[in-house]
Enzyme design. Structure first.
Site, PDB file in Angstrom:
ATOM      1  N   LYS A 159      81.192  72.990  24.728  1.00 44.66           N
ATOM      2  CA  LYS A 159      80.117  73.916  24.706  1.00 44.66           C
ATOM      3  C   LYS A 159      80.438  75.146  25.650  1.00 44.66           C
ATOM      4  CE  LYS A 159      75.099  73.119  26.048  1.00 44.66           C
ATOM      5  NZ  LYS A 159      74.650  73.901  24.765  1.00 44.66           N
TER       6      LYS A 159
HETATM    7  N1  PY5 Z   1      74.353  72.838  19.247  1.00 48.08           N
HETATM    8  C1  PY5 Z   1      74.221  73.650  20.117  1.00 48.08           C
HETATM    9  C2  PY5 Z   1      74.884  74.923  19.660  1.00 48.08           C
HETATM   10  C3  PY5 Z   1      73.459  73.650  21.319  1.00 48.08           C
HETATM   11  O1  PY5 Z   1      73.944  74.649  22.216  1.00 48.08           O
HETATM   12  C4  PY5 Z   1      73.005  72.488  21.837  1.00 48.08           C
HETATM   13  C5  PY5 Z   1      72.351  72.247  23.125  1.00 48.08           C
HETATM   14  C6  PY5 Z   1      72.900  71.377  21.079  1.00 48.08           C
HETATM   15  C7  PY5 Z   1      73.580  71.445  19.581  1.00 48.08           C
HETATM   16  C8  PY5 Z   1      72.441  70.123  21.326  1.00 48.08           C
HETATM   17  O2  PY5 Z   1      73.017  69.366  22.228  1.00 48.08           O
HETATM   18  P1  PY5 Z   1      72.451  68.375  23.376  1.00 48.08           P
HETATM   19  O3  PY5 Z   1      71.508  67.277  22.413  1.00 48.08           O
HETATM   20  O4  PY5 Z   1      73.624  67.555  23.906  1.00 48.08           O
HETATM   21  O5  PY5 Z   1      71.575  69.165  24.160  1.00 48.08           O
HETATM   22  N2  PY5 Z   1      71.950  73.524  23.509  1.00 48.08           N
HETATM   23  C9  PY5 Z   1      71.586  73.513  25.040  1.00 48.08           C
HETATM   24  C10 PY5 Z   1      70.405  72.658  25.595  1.00 48.08           C
HETATM   25  O6  PY5 Z   1      70.513  72.564  26.639  1.00 48.08           O
HETATM   26  C11 PY5 Z   1      71.386  75.170  25.518  1.00 48.08           C
HETATM   27  C12 PY5 Z   1      70.112  75.540  24.524  1.00 48.08           C
HETATM   28  C13 PY5 Z   1      69.407  77.047  25.246  1.00 48.08           C
HETATM   29  O7  PY5 Z   1      69.925  72.235  24.651  1.00 48.08           O
END
Ligand code: PY5
Length: 305
Positions: A159
């Site tokens: 990430k």
């Molecule tokens: N894929 C991407 C590109 C992401 O940025 C995120 C989370 C996910 C998948 C989902 O991962 P998880 O379920 O572990 O959160 N994005 C961040 C979030 O906090 C940033 C978003 C603005 O959800």
């Protein structure tokens, strides 16, 4: 929409007032994207607030540092403790948590070796990422003309702040076309994920989602939804998906810490139909679980008190 500021931000081991948590304009990560971060939510439960899967998020952050060769000196356990300290200091019952590890000020070459590694944890109240209404009605999504970075470019597995230039290109394009979110395809043309979410589809009572090897972030909400589906006796398969699979699916949903469980109403003008029965069942169980109403998932809730 302005950010709902809180009082303190944890930075390199200390709580500092929100406005003083600044960084130099020549910080390495500002120029070259040499940072990694997490997005986590703290939910109010019947018996106090809990940070959802906090240890898993901090372990993923450490893994992102490992992939990015960022020498972070804090352990996952220390960052867990720092998060709890920060949520408590800000007296918030519910909030979003944003830890970031980044190369700071100290060198201007691409080689980051002489830049210090800074660590910060910010928390603030953040409502439904794609809007409260989206949780019920679903969003309009569009396939992006931009491709997801491959596993051998900027690996989607970590990430990294740099990855979000890819997400920003796709998000702005989607918005310009009247969509609320983009679906990113990988270089082989298979469905990868959203700009900040993982993606699932439902057909004939079976849930499918792309495998991590198709080039996605191994989402913690993704893992959660797989577990919830299994517990609801809904079969889940990881398989490569094409855009036609999505167009003809019974249900499509996005998952993420920020987006939670958001149904998709249409993709590229093909009607999917919003929140179907399986999405609804999973969404309901998800929100009950994060509020502490299912004892079997207690291990996923890290108490703030
Ligand atoms: N894929 C991407 C590109 C992401 O940025 C995120 C989370 C996910 C998948 C989902 O991962 P998880 O379920 O572990 O959160 N994005 C961040 C979030 O906090 C940033 C978003 C603005 O959800």
């Amino acid at each position: 929409m302005a950010l709902a500021e809180s009082e303190f931000i944890w930075k390199n081991g200390e709580l500092v007032p929100w406005a003083e948590a600044t960084t130099h304009v020549l910080s390495h990560s500002l120029h070259y994207g040499s940072g990694v971060f997490e997005g986590i939510r703290c939910y109010k439960g019947d018996e106090g607030s809990n940070v959802f899967r906090l240890v898993d998020h901090m372990e993923r952050l450490i893994n992102s540092c490992k992939i990015a060769l960022i020498p972070v000196t804090y352990t996952a356990e220390e960052l867990v403790a720092a998060t709890v300290e920060t949520v408590k200091a800000n007296k918030l019952e519910e909030c979003y948590v944003r830890p970031i590890v980044y190369r700071g000020y100290g060198t201007m070459g691409v080689d980051p070796t002489n830049a210090p590694v800074d660590v910060a944890i910010a928390v603030w109240p953040w409502g439904a990422y794609l809007g409260e209404e989206a949780l019920e009605k679903g969003i309009k999504a569009g396939t992006s003309s931009w491709r997801q970075r491959s596993n051998n470019a900027i690996p989607p597995y970590m990430k990294a702040t740099a990855s979000y230039m890819n997400s920003i290109l796709a998000k702005l394009e989607a918005k310009a076309h009247g969509y609320e979110e983009a679906v990113m395809l990988n270089e082989q043309g298979y469905v990868a994920e959203g700009t900040g979410e993982n993606i699932f589809m439902v057909r004939d009572g079976i849930i499918s989602t792309p495998p991590v090897s198709d080039g996605i972030l191994p989402g913690i909400t993704r893992d959660t939804v797989i577990q919830l589906a299994c517990d609801l006796d809904i079969p889940v398969i990881e398989e490569s998906l094409t855009r036609s699979d999505l167009y003809t699916a019974d249900e499509v949903l996005f998952t993420g810490s920020a987006a939670e469980v958001t149904p998709v109403a249409s993709i590229d003008e093909r009607e999917i139909g919003g929140r179907g029965p399986i999405t609804k069942a999973i969404q309901e169980r998800f929100f009950e679980m994060v509020a502490g109403r299912h004892a079997e998932y207690a291990d996923w809730l890290y108490p703030v008190a």
